[in-house]
Design a protein around this motif. Structure first.
Motif, mmCIF file in Angstrom:
data_model
loop_
_atom_site.group_PDB
_atom_site.id
_atom_site.type_symbol
_atom_site.label_atom_id
_atom_site.label_comp_id
_atom_site.label_asym_id
_atom_site.label_seq_id
_atom_site.Cartn_x
_atom_site.Cartn_y
_atom_site.Cartn_z
ATOM 1 N N THR A 84 0.872 -1.273 0.034
ATOM 2 C CA THR A 84 -0.044 -0.177 0.059
ATOM 3 C C THR A 84 0.875 1.264 0.078
ATOM 4 N N LYS A 85 0.286 2.229 -0.045
ATOM 5 C CA LYS A 85 1.084 3.607 0.006
ATOM 6 C C LYS A 85 1.787 3.905 1.256
ATOM 7 N N GLU A 86 1.125 3.127 2.321
ATOM 8 C CA GLU A 86 1.632 3.447 3.403
ATOM 9 C C GLU A 86 2.732 2.332 3.980
ATOM 10 N N GLY A 87 2.691 1.162 3.011
ATOM 11 C CA GLY A 87 3.816 0.171 3.203
ATOM 12 C C GLY A 87 3.229 -1.136 3.318
ATOM 13 N N SER A 88 3.721 -1.920 4.152
ATOM 14 C CA SER A 88 3.247 -3.463 4.219
ATOM 15 C C SER A 88 2.188 -3.504 5.033
ATOM 16 N N PRO A 89 1.005 -4.061 4.796
ATOM 17 C CA PRO A 89 -0.252 -4.060 5.585
ATOM 18 C C PRO A 89 0.110 -4.660 6.866
ATOM 19 N N LEU A 90 0.879 -5.843 7.133
ATOM 20 C CA LEU A 90 1.157 -6.209 8.371
ATOM 21 C C LEU A 90 1.810 -5.171 9.270
ATOM 22 N N LEU A 91 2.692 -4.336 8.865
ATOM 23 C CA LEU A 91 3.483 -3.445 9.642
ATOM 24 C C LEU A 91 2.418 -2.297 9.954
ATOM 25 N N VAL A 92 1.686 -1.779 8.685
ATOM 26 C CA VAL A 92 0.789 -0.519 8.918
ATOM 27 C C VAL A 92 -0.224 -0.883 9.952
ATOM 28 N N TYR A 93 -0.908 -1.832 10.099
ATOM 29 C CA TYR A 93 -1.991 -2.416 11.064
ATOM 30 C C TYR A 93 -1.158 -2.674 12.222
ATOM 31 N N GLY A 94 -0.076 -3.101 12.354
ATOM 32 C CA GLY A 94 0.598 -3.336 13.647
ATOM 33 C C GLY A 94 0.830 -2.178 14.201
ATOM 34 N N LYS A 95 1.161 -1.142 13.579
ATOM 35 C CA LYS A 95 1.448 0.059 14.337
ATOM 36 C C LYS A 95 0.279 0.790 14.791
ATOM 37 N N LYS A 96 -0.855 0.603 14.174
ATOM 38 C CA LYS A 96 -2.132 0.780 14.483
ATOM 39 C C LYS A 96 -2.553 0.372 15.880
ATOM 40 N N VAL A 97 -2.411 -1.237 15.860
ATOM 41 C CA VAL A 97 -2.616 -1.953 17.229
ATOM 42 C C VAL A 97 -2.022 -1.356 18.177
ATOM 43 N N GLU A 98 -0.655 -1.149 18.101
ATOM 44 C CA GLU A 98 0.137 -0.636 19.138
ATOM 45 C C GLU A 98 -0.212 0.551 19.620
ATOM 46 N N ALA A 99 -0.727 1.580 18.876
ATOM 47 C CA ALA A 99 -1.196 2.897 19.216
ATOM 48 C C ALA A 99 -2.491 2.591 20.178
ATOM 49 N N LEU A 100 -3.660 1.896 19.486
ATOM 50 C CA LEU A 100 -4.643 1.597 19.972
ATOM 51 C C LEU A 100 -4.750 0.888 21.387
ATOM 52 N N LEU A 101 -3.803 0.111 21.534
ATOM 53 C CA LEU A 101 -3.806 -0.867 22.780
ATOM 54 C C LEU A 101 -2.902 0.022 24.080
ATOM 55 N N GLN A 102 -2.022 0.976 23.383
ATOM 56 C CA GLN A 102 -1.451 1.940 24.355
ATOM 57 C C GLN A 102 -2.667 2.765 24.902
#
Length: 328
Positions: free
Chosen positions: A67-85
């Protein structure tokens, strides 16, 4: 001092360029828990045959899902990191890491070094030596060099966690389940020899009910996840199948294989099929490309009409709830 939470997924190339894919595949496949051969044989096989033969084609596959943001696995991983925090609050510090490539487990642990406690949470619902086991071993290796090692808690599996099942079902309900002729649950496969090596009961693959006798087995945990989803969604027994994908090499892997299962469904008259991939918590190459492209093409060419892929949990609120409950 906060409680450190290290979320760990498998990994992804830093870009879809062939050189980065080659680097990722080499690190991944030379892990002795992934390809469980003696080191010399494993390195000759991976560096001399598998990676040189596969990395350019693999790069094309990664390019198809990038994607434009990069690898879906990493993109969603960063979102999960922020949401869980956000969910856990300032009493916790959450870091995302990848077993292979970046952000690395060592980076993540170093960022959490002053924590009063560490919680290691691999993002694999079902335990396997090649995934969760590898993460745990890497963490052990790094912590063994620390002068001060805090209290550490390892989460090994949560295949039937009620909120995880809620999350998978919530994704499933985004589709009109009654409109499909059949529903398939496809999990990442493993060589049968790895199941036998991990078996502490002496029953693995020797009896038809071995999964009931060895609930810690990877295949048994996958089946438990499927049965929990099926029960929650009220899917009748004749309308679902359970199988395994992503084989590598010629050795026998866990059966049944996803490809032949889909072929058999077409032969039996199934025209519309929905596929869950509950071993993967985020959209990735194995879901988006392998199921959503490769198997969809094979299914329609064989006479099927529709093969839909249930979206990954990605950053779904129920998935964040699951992680919060596991941590707390």
């Amino acid at each position: 001092m906060s409680i450190g939470v290290l979320l760990v997924n498998l990994g992804t190339p830093t870009s879809s360029a062939p050189s980065d894919v080659k680097r990722y595949l080499t690190e991944f496949l030379t892990d002795g828990r992934v390809i469980d051969l003696p080191p010399l044989k494993r390195n000759l096989l991976v560096r001399g045959i598998i990676v040189p033969k596969r990395y350019k084609e693999s790069a094309k596959l990664y390019q198809s899902i990038w994607t434009k943001e990069g690898s879906p696995l990493l993109v969603y991983g960063k979102k999960v990191e922020a949401l869980l925090q956000e969910k856990l609050g300032e009493a916790y510090q959450v870091k995302l890491a990848m077993r292979y490539q970046t952000p690395s487990i060592e980076e993540g642990l170093n960022a959490l070094k002053v924590s009063k406690k560490l919680i290691i949470l691999p993002l694999f619902p079902q335990y396997a030596s090649a995934t969760t086991g590898s993460v745990h071993q890497k963490v052990f290796d790094i912590l063994s060099n620390w002068e001060v090692i805090p209290e550490v808690r390892f989460i090994d599996q949560y295949a039937s966690h009620p909120t995880l099942i809620d999350a998978f079902c919530a994704r499933g309900k985004e589709y009109d389940l009654e409109s499909y002729d059949h529903i398939v649950f496809s999990y990442h496969g493993l060589p049968e020899r790895q199941l036998r090596k991990a078996d502490q009961t002496g029953t693995c693959l020797k009896t038809t009910d071995c999964c009931q006798k060895n609930p810690r087995c990877y295949a048994a945990q996958c089946l438990a996840t499927t049965k929990a989803i099926v029960k929650r969604l009220y899917i009748s027994p004749e309308k679902w199948s359970h199988c395994f994908q992503s084989r590598l090499g010629k050795d026998p892997w866990i059966k049944p294989y996803t490809g032949p299962v889909l072929q058999s469904l077409v032969e039996k008259g199934a025209k519309r099929v929905l596929v869950f991939c509950p071993a993967f918590v985020a959209d990735c190459l194995e879901t988006l490309e392998e199921i959503g492209s490769q198997y969809r093409k094979e299914f329609t060419e064989a006479g099927g009409e529709v093969l839909d892929l249930v979206r990954g949990l990605n950053d779904h609120p129920k998935w964040i709830d699951t992680l919060e409950e596991l941590v707390r």
